[in-house]
Design an enzyme around this catalytic site. Structure first.
Site, short mmCIF file in Angstrom:
data_model
loop_
_atom_site.label_atom_id
_atom_site.label_comp_id
_atom_site.label_asym_id
_atom_site.label_seq_id
_atom_site.Cartn_x
_atom_site.Cartn_y
_atom_site.Cartn_z
N LYS A 123 0.97 -1.29 -0.04
CA LYS A 123 -0.02 0.05 -0.07
C LYS A 123 1.02 1.06 -0.02
O LYS A 123 0.54 2.55 -0.57
CB LYS A 123 -0.92 -0.03 1.32
CG LYS A 123 -2.05 -1.02 1.12
CD LYS A 123 -3.07 -1.08 2.38
CE LYS A 123 -3.91 -1.95 2.15
NZ LYS A 123 -5.14 -1.71 3.47
N GLU A 124 1.92 1.07 0.31
CA GLU A 124 3.03 2.02 0.55
C GLU A 124 4.39 1.74 -0.13
O GLU A 124 5.35 1.38 0.57
CB GLU A 124 3.30 2.76 2.00
CG GLU A 124 2.05 3.28 2.53
CD GLU A 124 2.14 3.32 4.25
OE1 GLU A 124 1.70 4.23 4.49
OE2 GLU A 124 3.20 2.58 4.59
N ASP A 153 6.75 -0.28 10.29
CA ASP A 153 5.81 -1.22 11.17
C ASP A 153 5.55 -2.36 10.55
O ASP A 153 4.77 -3.43 11.15
CB ASP A 153 4.68 -0.37 11.65
CG ASP A 153 4.53 -0.28 13.00
OD1 ASP A 153 5.71 -0.18 13.54
OD2 ASP A 153 3.63 0.35 13.62
N LYS A 280 0.48 3.76 14.88
CA LYS A 280 1.54 5.11 14.53
C LYS A 280 2.04 5.64 15.89
O LYS A 280 3.19 6.13 15.95
CB LYS A 280 0.83 5.99 13.40
CG LYS A 280 1.84 7.01 13.23
CD LYS A 280 0.92 8.00 12.08
CE LYS A 280 2.20 8.90 11.61
NZ LYS A 280 1.41 10.05 10.68
N ASP A 304 4.75 11.63 6.84
CA ASP A 304 4.52 10.18 6.33
C ASP A 304 5.36 9.71 5.39
O ASP A 304 5.91 10.85 4.44
CB ASP A 304 2.94 10.61 5.96
CG ASP A 304 1.90 10.60 7.14
OD1 ASP A 304 2.20 10.20 8.31
OD2 ASP A 304 0.85 11.15 7.02
N ASP A 446 -2.59 11.66 15.92
CA ASP A 446 -2.01 13.23 15.68
C ASP A 446 -2.91 14.48 16.45
O ASP A 446 -2.30 15.18 17.22
CB ASP A 446 -1.72 13.28 14.30
CG ASP A 446 -2.99 12.96 13.74
OD1 ASP A 446 -3.95 12.65 14.12
OD2 ASP A 446 -2.98 13.00 12.39
#
Length: 731
Positions: A123-124, A153, A280, A304, A446
């Site tokens: 996904k990333e 992670d 996160k 990010d 956040d």
């Protein structure tokens, strides 16, 4: 709670200090402040009158249920208006002068630790992570003072391989950028720009980058790294290794001892399935401890993995505030707005987030400062260890924010301690996540962390340089957008009903206006209530010819018109003044309706189930990977993409079908009922116009992005059920 007098607005002393003392930055109050304050008083009087009208109707008419539903809806809308208005009372704009900071001696440039988080190599994509890393390594800043930490992670060998390739490429890329004053320091961005003025060096570097990209993408395609080629590096990735269960891994991929390239450290914290890892926030706290052991820089930048640096002078902009001795004692962080690449012309999914990142931020900046949005934020490391006047020391001296890290980062003792503090059980019986570091307790870590830091007495600044500091990726499918915001709504509800709710703790700690400002986002999920009521109830009344709203001849009719038009006109003016367009504003308000009947609707249901221990919401990473060609084509043409269609679109589709039925019925009965149902018909018309993409996806389209027949069929059935139920409710 810290006892102090909270800052309500930016003070005159700060303005004078900024303009006449440091000259590194200036503050400019917005010109629209006075008109907005006047309108706020007028609009508030209108809301009070509307509440009186509902209360009077509740006791004098025989429609107690209908009036009660409308009253509840209008109370929610009034709460949203009040929280939004608190951000319009003192908006400010700021200007920095980084060129003046550059003239200072090098000892005035503090060390900088950069935290980059990733979690899923599919996904990333690892090549995207590598580009982000390279873009910040190439900052126009002393290389020996930058340390980049990447938290993986997902514990992926694919990501580590990409970073190893990036580290080797950086030895050529960084000198090239600084020698040629390159502004686009993400290699992918720079080499995608066609230029006839490229030198032979640039052409050779492009070929070198393409080779790196081919090697990384080949490894991703086959799903594994050749361990025989890197025998000592990937030994830990054995058959027992999983993303949810693995030991801590820390690899120093680049060392700044040569002063040519910054430090680059790969970190994958230890994970065990039975131990909570706090998503996160837990990853960031691990980076905070590991970096404390290895470099302990006083300034921290969080990013990010998709937010590459677009401005090489960004650290200097932040330092214009963080180094100002007149304001830096209580200044905790400098927040930059998020900017996104590849958004279609009119931003059909409202992905630019102009309201959160531009309109609201200048409002927060005039109070105690902007909220933390999870990326693009420069922190004073001291902020994570208690209030400005009360340092909370961690359990180890090596983690203290004021300690000077003077040992080589590859030293055995340093790496051993770093592995220890990255362990999954390290935080047990400590203050991490509660009083120290990023805070646990919400999926929106956040927002929650920024809120708690402000409650402790820290301030923040909003920095919006002319050249955007960062650019990132945004979802290109409607499904990804609504699922992402559903996760946000669950986290906001967790925060709203927690011990540290902005409604109670926030108003008490921050004062009225800043407290209300923090309530703004917590109220978001509740907007599903008025959207559901106003999307169903007046339409059923229109079908059966029953009046819910006042007639045009009634004075209360004009109150509804004034409040509705006033709110929309003010919202449109905000959009235009902060650089938006009318088309983007229209798409933004349409997405509000869609999110309210999908993300927020199911977010409230999921949170209720979680509260009853019937469900456990997880943290799903939003995909930053590019879709297929057909999907990208639809996005470029601004065609709504409902694939893969799911039940999250069912309430929205049902309301669209019901409003179309009510609109046709209202037109048919217009002459029979006269002016009595004007507001009901206007409301149905408004919803129908906003729902045109839904009708198109239901009936006219044949592509893969259409709504599935099952969703359309269920929406039709639910519409009939609502109409039949409306007969018993209204008749």
């Amino acid at each position: 709670m810290i006892s102090r007098k909270p800052f309500l607005f930016t003070t005159k002393m700060e303005l004078q200090t900024t303009e006449h003392s440091t000259k590194l930055h200036m503050c400019h109050p917005c010109r629209r402040t006075i008109p907005y304050r006047i309108y706020a008083v007028v609009h508030m009087c209108g809301i009070i009158a509307l509440m009186y009208h509902h209360a009077h109707s509740l006791f004098t008419e025989h429609t107690a249920l209908l009036t009660s539903l409308l009253l509840i809806s209008d109370v929610v809308l009034a709460s949203m208006w009040a929280s939004a208005t608190s951000l319009r009372l003192n908006p400010v704009h700021r200007t920095e002068y980084p060129e003046k900071y550059v003239a200072k001696p090098e000892e005035h440039f503090p060390k900088l630790d950069v935290f980059i988080c990733t979690a899923d190599p599919y996904k990333e994509p690892p090549m995207m992570v590598a580009n982000t890393v390279l873009s910040v390594m190439a900052y126009g800043y002393p290389s020996d003072k930058i340390s980049v930490y990447v938290s993986d992670d997902g514990g992926s060998s694919l990501t580590l391989f990409a970073l190893m390739e990036a580290a080797k490429f950086s030895e050529h890329w960084l000198p090239f950028c600084k020698k040629n004053n390159v502004q686009d320091r993400s290699p992918e961005v720079y080499f995608s720009l066609k230029s006839s003025s490229w030198t032979e060096e640039a052409e050779n570097l492009k070929k070198m980058y393409e080779d790196v990209k081919d090697r990384v993408e080949h490894v991703v395609d086959i799903g594994k790294v050749d361990q025989d080629q890197f025998r000592d590096v990937f030994d830990l990735w054995d058959h027992k290794f999983t993303p949810q269960d693995h030991p801590s891994i820390i690899k120093v991929l680049q060392n700044n001892e040569t002063e040519i390239t910054p430090n680059l450290i790969y970190v994958s914290r230890e994970k065990i399935r039975a131990t909570p890892h706090h998503f996160k926030a837990g990853a960031l706290n691990t980076l905070l401890r590991v970096s404390s052991v290895m470099t302990n820089s006083p300034i921290i930048l969080t990013l990010d993995c998709d937010m590459y640096s677009n401005n090489p002078t960004t650290p200097l902009h932040a330092l214009c505030y963080l180094s100002d001795p007149m304001i830096n004692f209580g200044l905790g962080f400098v927040q930059f707005p998020q900017r996104f690449q590849g958004i279609n012309r009119n931003d059909v999914y409202a992905s630019e987030l102009i309201r959160p990142f531009d309109i609201n931020m200048v409002g927060y900046d005039g109070l105690m400062g902007p909220i933390h949005v999870g990326t693009g934020c420069f922190f004073n490391r001291r902020i994570f260890y208690g209030p400005p006047t009360n340092l909370i020391l961690p359990e180890l001296d090596e983690l203290a924010p004021t300690r000077i890290a003077d040992k080589p980062i590859k030293a055995h003792t340093v790496l051993a301690l770093a592995h220890n503090v990255a362990g999954c059980n390290y935080e047990h019986n400590t203050n991490w996540g509660s009083k120290i570091g990023f805070r646990y307790g919400s999926l929106v870590e956040d927002y929650y962390t920024g809120f708690m830091l402000h409650c402790e007495g820290w301030r923040s600044m909003f920095c919006r340089p002319q050249r955007a500091a960062f650019y990132g990726s945004t979802p290109k499918r409607l499904t990804d957008v609504v699922w992402q915001q559903m996760r946000w709504s669950i986290g906001l509800l967790e925060m709203g009903f927690s011990r540290y709710s902005p409604f109670t703790y926030g108003l008490k700690s921050l004062g009225l206006f800043t407290g209300l400002g923090y309530c703004y986002y917590v109220v978001w999920p509740f907007c599903s209530i008025p959207l559901t009521v106003y999307g169903v109830l007046p339409q059923l009344a229109l079908i059966y010819g029953i009046r819910v709203f006042p007639k045009p001849s009634d004075q209360w009719f004009w109150l509804y018109i004034f409040l509705s038009l006033g709110a929309y006109v003010q919202d449109l003016s905000d959009f235009l003044l902060e650089g938006g367009t009318c088309r983007k504003w229209w798409n933004d308000q349409r997405m509000w309706l869609i999110r309210g009947l999908s993300s927020f609707f199911f977010g409230m249901i999921e949170y209720t189930l979680k509260t009853l221990n019937l469900s456990t919401p997880g943290f799903n990473v939003t995909s930053k990977a590019n879709g297929d060609d057909e999907q990208k084509k639809r996005y470029g043409q601004e065609i709504f993409d409902f694939a893969p269609s799911s039940s999250i679109f069912l309430p929205m589709t049902t309301v669209a079908v019901l409003n179309l039925f009510a609109f046709v019925s209202g037109l048919y009965g217009l002459f029979a009922w006269g002016e009595g149902l004007s507001l009901e018909l206007m409301l149905a018309s408004f919803v129908v116009v906003n729902s045109l993409p839904i009708y198109e996806a239901m009936v006219l389209r044949k592509d893969d992005g259409k709504l599935q027949k099952g969703i359309c069929f269920l929406a039709g059935i639910l519409t009939l059920v609502l109409i039949l139920g409306g007969y018993f409710l209204l008749k």
